[in-house]
Enzyme design. Structure first.
Site, short mmCIF file in Angstrom:
data_model
loop_
_atom_site.label_atom_id
_atom_site.label_comp_id
_atom_site.label_asym_id
_atom_site.label_seq_id
_atom_site.Cartn_x
_atom_site.Cartn_y
_atom_site.Cartn_z
N CYS A 85 0.62 -1.70 -0.18
CA CYS A 85 0.41 -0.12 0.31
C CYS A 85 1.35 1.55 -0.07
O CYS A 85 0.74 2.04 -0.27
CB CYS A 85 -1.28 0.29 1.20
SG CYS A 85 -1.95 -1.64 1.31
N CYS A 204 -13.20 0.08 8.93
CA CYS A 204 -12.55 -0.04 7.14
C CYS A 204 -12.33 1.45 6.25
O CYS A 204 -13.85 1.73 6.19
CB CYS A 204 -13.13 -1.06 6.73
SG CYS A 204 -13.53 -2.74 8.45
N LYS A 332 -10.48 6.99 5.43
CA LYS A 332 -12.21 6.75 5.54
C LYS A 332 -12.88 7.00 3.96
O LYS A 332 -13.93 6.89 4.51
CB LYS A 332 -11.91 7.44 7.18
CG LYS A 332 -11.24 6.32 7.98
CD LYS A 332 -12.37 5.20 7.97
CE LYS A 332 -14.05 5.23 8.47
NZ LYS A 332 -15.25 5.20 7.74
N HIS A 336 -8.98 3.56 -0.49
CA HIS A 336 -7.91 3.03 -0.85
C HIS A 336 -7.28 2.20 -1.98
O HIS A 336 -7.23 1.30 -1.96
CB HIS A 336 -7.32 2.71 0.45
CG HIS A 336 -5.80 1.88 0.56
ND1 HIS A 336 -4.82 2.75 0.36
CD2 HIS A 336 -5.31 1.19 1.17
CE1 HIS A 336 -3.74 2.32 0.24
NE2 HIS A 336 -3.79 1.60 0.71
#
Length: 390
Positions: A85, A204, A332, A336
């Site tokens: 990531c 998440c 959030k 992502h």
């Protein structure tokens, strides 16, 4: 060892709207972001000498052609960077090093990911590696280990995690390019369906599509471009890598991430930062999960171990606090798109320092930190940017 402090400048930035971009493919997204960055810097694409593009999934692009083909920039160096990531910020690191070395005058660091076309829930599995018997845990399952451990050792609660989600969603309301722009309450976060206990839906970050781009050059060159008076200087960039299998490492206590601590220490040393809680004006940190943001406070030295929740409860990481964190809304609210996230953080931080944030603006920001964490906390890149006139 000489570093890159003050030898590299961010001359222009651009990024797409993040979200479910059904109308666009990965190539469309990358072109949109790079066009905006070039216009912001006041250059043509033909002025770019070399490209580093962060792409995690092969379905978003392979090799340097993942950038060269959509941008139609051929015959020049172009490299795909994959580092979990942290791929986007590692692309930025490679571009900075090339400029600082004097080999490249104008570099493009960019990142893109188009995930929603794959369907399913959560991030697509990469497969092919792992434990010979045990299944590979999902990302929420891996980070839930940190939450349950912190609950046990520090007495933190699910309501504490919810405060991160509430803060970042409140910030994201103001950002025109965020995926989610709706405020939530603690009650909504706590009562949301569980993904991997204790992490619920609002703990998440979401699967999302997006791209971001950064034009990098030497300060001497930036003085002749569009942001001659307010280009941003790179004070430090550091990368640290630990094991991809922390769950099988007996010394891993899940009360933080060693890669973040190591990368932060290296970055602070290069930038000359002695007291990050006082010297850093704001931070964009990797809030892939709410527990991660709280642990990041501690790993980045904004507070002592066990005190992350206190910093949050006191409002110190909210706009107007002593060290605002994720005023953009963070992962959030942006989701992502893996390869792009690190570059998006650089875009957000640059605009904050220039006083032209697209969302919430931090007053009088002079030094910004961006933190990009990859895999099961295995890879971390920390960047420190500074205003040119300070």
């Amino acid at each position: 060892m000489p570093g890159i402090k003050d030898r590299v400048a961010v001359a222009g930035v651009g990024y797409t709207r993040y979200g479910e971009r059904w109308e666009s493919d990965a190539e469309d997204l990358l072109v949109e972001a790079v066009d905006e960055a070039c216009a912001d810097a006041g250059i043509e694409q033909s002025d770019i000498d070399a490209i580093w593009v962060g792409i995690f999934y092969p379905f978003s692009g392979m090799a340097g052609t993942g950038a060269a083909d959509p941008l139609k920039i051929f015959g020049k160096p172009a490299t795909r960077v994959e580092n979990y990531c942290a791929s986007g910020m590692d692309a930025f690191r490679n571009a900075c090093y090339a400029v600082a070395s004097g080999v490249v005058d104008v570099a493009l660091a960019c990142g893109v990911e188009k995930i929603t076309d794959q369907g399913g829930t959560g991030l697509p599995a990469i497969g092919g590696r792992g434990h010979p018997v045990m299944p590979t845990p999902s990302a929420p399952a891996m980070f839930a280990l940190a939450a349950t451990r912190s609950f046990h050792v520090h007495g933190w609660t699910k309501e504490d995690l919810a405060q991160v989600a509430v803060k970042n969603h409140a910030n994201g309301v103001h950002h025109p390019k965020a995926h989610f722009r709706r405020a939530i309450t603690v009650e909504q976060a706590v009562s949301a369906p569980i993904v991997a206990w204790p992490l619920g839906r609002f703990d998440c970050c979401a699967v999302s599509d997006g791209a971001a781009a950064v034009i990098i050059t030497r300060p001497e060159t930036a003085k002749n471009l569009a942001h001659a008076d307010d280009f941003v200087r790179v004070k430090a960039n550091a990368l640290a890598v630990h094991t991809a299998w922390p769950m099988f490492k007996s010394s891993m206590d899940y009360l933080g991430f060693p890669a973040t601590r190591d990368a932060a220490a290296l970055a602070y040393e290069e930038a000359g930062v002695k007291d990050p809680a006082r010297e850093i004006s704001f931070a964009e940190v990797h809030d892939c999960f709410t527990i991660t943001e709280i642990l990041n406070y501690q790993d980045l030295g904004f507070c002592k171990e066990g005190e992350g929740v206190h910093l949050l409860r006191e409002g110190q990481t909210s706009p107007g606090g002593s060290i605002p964190v994720n005023v953009s809304g963070g992962l959030k609210c942006f989701g992502h798109p893996i390869g792009s996230t690190g570059c998006r953080m650089i875009v957000e931080s640059t605009k904050q320092l220039q006083g032209r944030a697209d969302g919430v603006q931090v007053a009088d920001a002079t030094l910004g930190l961006a933190h990009n964490l990859g895999g099961p906390g295995a890879v971390c890149s920390v960047t420190i940017l500074g205003r040119n006139d300070v």
